[in-house]
Design an enzyme around this catalytic site. Structure first.
Site, short mmCIF file in Angstrom:
data_model
loop_
_atom_site.label_atom_id
_atom_site.label_comp_id
_atom_site.label_asym_id
_atom_site.label_seq_id
_atom_site.Cartn_x
_atom_site.Cartn_y
_atom_site.Cartn_z
N LYS A 1 39.63 -63.95 -65.81
CA LYS A 1 40.57 -63.83 -64.68
C LYS A 1 39.94 -64.26 -63.37
CE LYS A 1 41.67 -59.54 -64.71
NZ LYS A 1 41.27 -58.76 -65.86
N ARG B 1 47.60 -52.19 -62.81
CA ARG B 1 46.92 -52.01 -64.07
C ARG B 1 47.55 -50.92 -64.92
NH1 ARG B 1 41.59 -54.24 -63.03
NH2 ARG B 1 40.02 -53.66 -64.53
N ARG C 1 27.64 -61.39 -70.12
CA ARG C 1 27.74 -61.36 -68.67
C ARG C 1 26.95 -60.18 -68.11
NH1 ARG C 1 33.50 -60.41 -65.75
NH2 ARG C 1 32.98 -58.21 -66.00
N ARG D 1 36.53 -50.11 -71.52
CA ARG D 1 37.45 -50.83 -70.64
C ARG D 1 38.48 -51.62 -71.44
NH1 ARG D 1 33.03 -53.62 -67.91
NH2 ARG D 1 34.52 -55.17 -67.24
N ARG E 1 25.88 -55.93 -63.66
CA ARG E 1 26.93 -55.02 -63.19
C ARG E 1 26.84 -53.71 -63.96
NH1 ARG E 1 33.09 -57.19 -62.78
NH2 ARG E 1 33.50 -55.27 -63.90
P1 ADP Z 1 37.31 -56.09 -65.33
O1 ADP Z 1 36.17 -57.03 -65.59
O2 ADP Z 1 37.34 -54.93 -66.27
O3 ADP Z 1 38.60 -56.80 -65.22
P2 ADP Z 1 37.45 -55.30 -62.49
O4 ADP Z 1 36.41 -55.88 -61.64
O5 ADP Z 1 38.83 -55.79 -62.34
O6 ADP Z 1 36.93 -55.39 -64.00
O7 ADP Z 1 37.47 -53.69 -62.29
C1 ADP Z 1 36.32 -52.91 -62.46
C2 ADP Z 1 36.68 -51.43 -62.41
O8 ADP Z 1 37.33 -51.12 -61.16
C3 ADP Z 1 37.69 -50.96 -63.47
O9 ADP Z 1 37.08 -50.66 -64.70
C4 ADP Z 1 38.28 -49.72 -62.78
O10 ADP Z 1 37.43 -48.61 -62.86
C5 ADP Z 1 38.36 -50.14 -61.33
N1 ADP Z 1 39.67 -50.76 -61.01
C6 ADP Z 1 39.90 -52.03 -60.61
N2 ADP Z 1 41.21 -52.24 -60.41
C7 ADP Z 1 41.84 -51.06 -60.70
C8 ADP Z 1 43.19 -50.64 -60.72
N3 ADP Z 1 44.20 -51.46 -60.40
N4 ADP Z 1 43.45 -49.36 -61.06
C9 ADP Z 1 42.48 -48.52 -61.39
N5 ADP Z 1 41.18 -48.85 -61.41
C10 ADP Z 1 40.85 -50.11 -61.07
#
Ligand code: ADP
Length: 186
Positions: free
Chosen positions: A13, A88, A127, A144, A133
């Site tokens: 993404k 989400r 990654r 996740r 991270r």
């Molecule tokens: P991913 O690689 O899982 O897509 P992101 O960088 O989008 O990771 O998000 C990392 C973390 O941030 C998620 O696992 C969650 O804890 C939190 N997070 C991000 N966006 C949201 C959201 N819309 N609602 C709830 N938690 C979120």
């Protein structure tokens, strides 16, 4: 143009988001990036969010909705935006809908990138080794993924009903996938 980009963790993404926003000159709003900045800045929100993020859990809907209600009304959002990582959950999607109604905006496209789960876990483990991270360890990655299938994938139906959903195959090279997305948007 206002776009929602969704897809399971590891589908690419972030990379695709960047290619799309460059092309259409809109801004990229990644709630993961925004939250990580809050955590790094040790803000009130960041402190609350950190424990959920490190466990691979979702940050509570209410925190996300407050954060995004403010963010979407900032000046730089006027030229359009791409939402990456938000909404989400169904409550977040409903909350977003009411925020947008209030500020007189609509979403133009929802792009859902699709891919096979095993392939995704492998990519993310790799990654994690490179990025360091804190939520890219195998255990948290699996968590996740589960969260995604359970809470986020029902959004496909939500947006299909609203005739906004476009599913795009997320397997292939980066430019191949970008082109598939651009075909939808052009
Ligand atoms: P991913 O690689 O899982 O897509 P992101 O960088 O989008 O990771 O998000 C990392 C973390 O941030 C998620 O696992 C969650 O804890 C939190 N997070 C991000 N966006 C949201 C959201 N819309 N609602 C709830 N938690 C979120």
């Amino acid at each position: 143009m206002r776009i929602i980009l969704m897809g399971p963790p590891g589908v690419g993404k972030g990379t695709q988001a960047k290619n799309i926003v460059d092309k259409f000159n809109i801004i990229h709003l990644s709630t993961g990036d925004i939250l990580r900045a809050e955590v790094d800045g040790e803000t009130k929100l960041g402190k609350k969010a950190k424990k959920f993020m490190d466990a691979g859990k979702l940050v509570p809907d209410e925190l996300l909705l407050n954060m995004m209600e403010n963010r979407l009304q900032q000046e730089d959002c006027k030229k359009g935006y791409l939402l990456d990582g938000f909404p989400r959950t169904i409550p977040q999607a409903e909350g977003l809908e009411s925020i947008l109604n209030k500020i007189n905006q609509t979403i133009d496209y929802v792009i859902s990138l699709t891919a096979d789960e095993t392939e995704l876990v492998n990519r993310l483990v790799l990654r994690g080794k490179e990025s360091g991270r804190s939520d890219d360890t195998e255990e948290v990655i699996r968590k996740r993924q589960q969260v995604y299938w359970r809470l986020t994938s029902p959004l496909s139906d939500f947006y299909r009903e609203r005739k906004l959903l476009h599913e795009v195959d997320g397997l292939g090279t980066i430019p191949e996938i970008t082109n598939r997305i651009l075909k939808v948007l052009e």
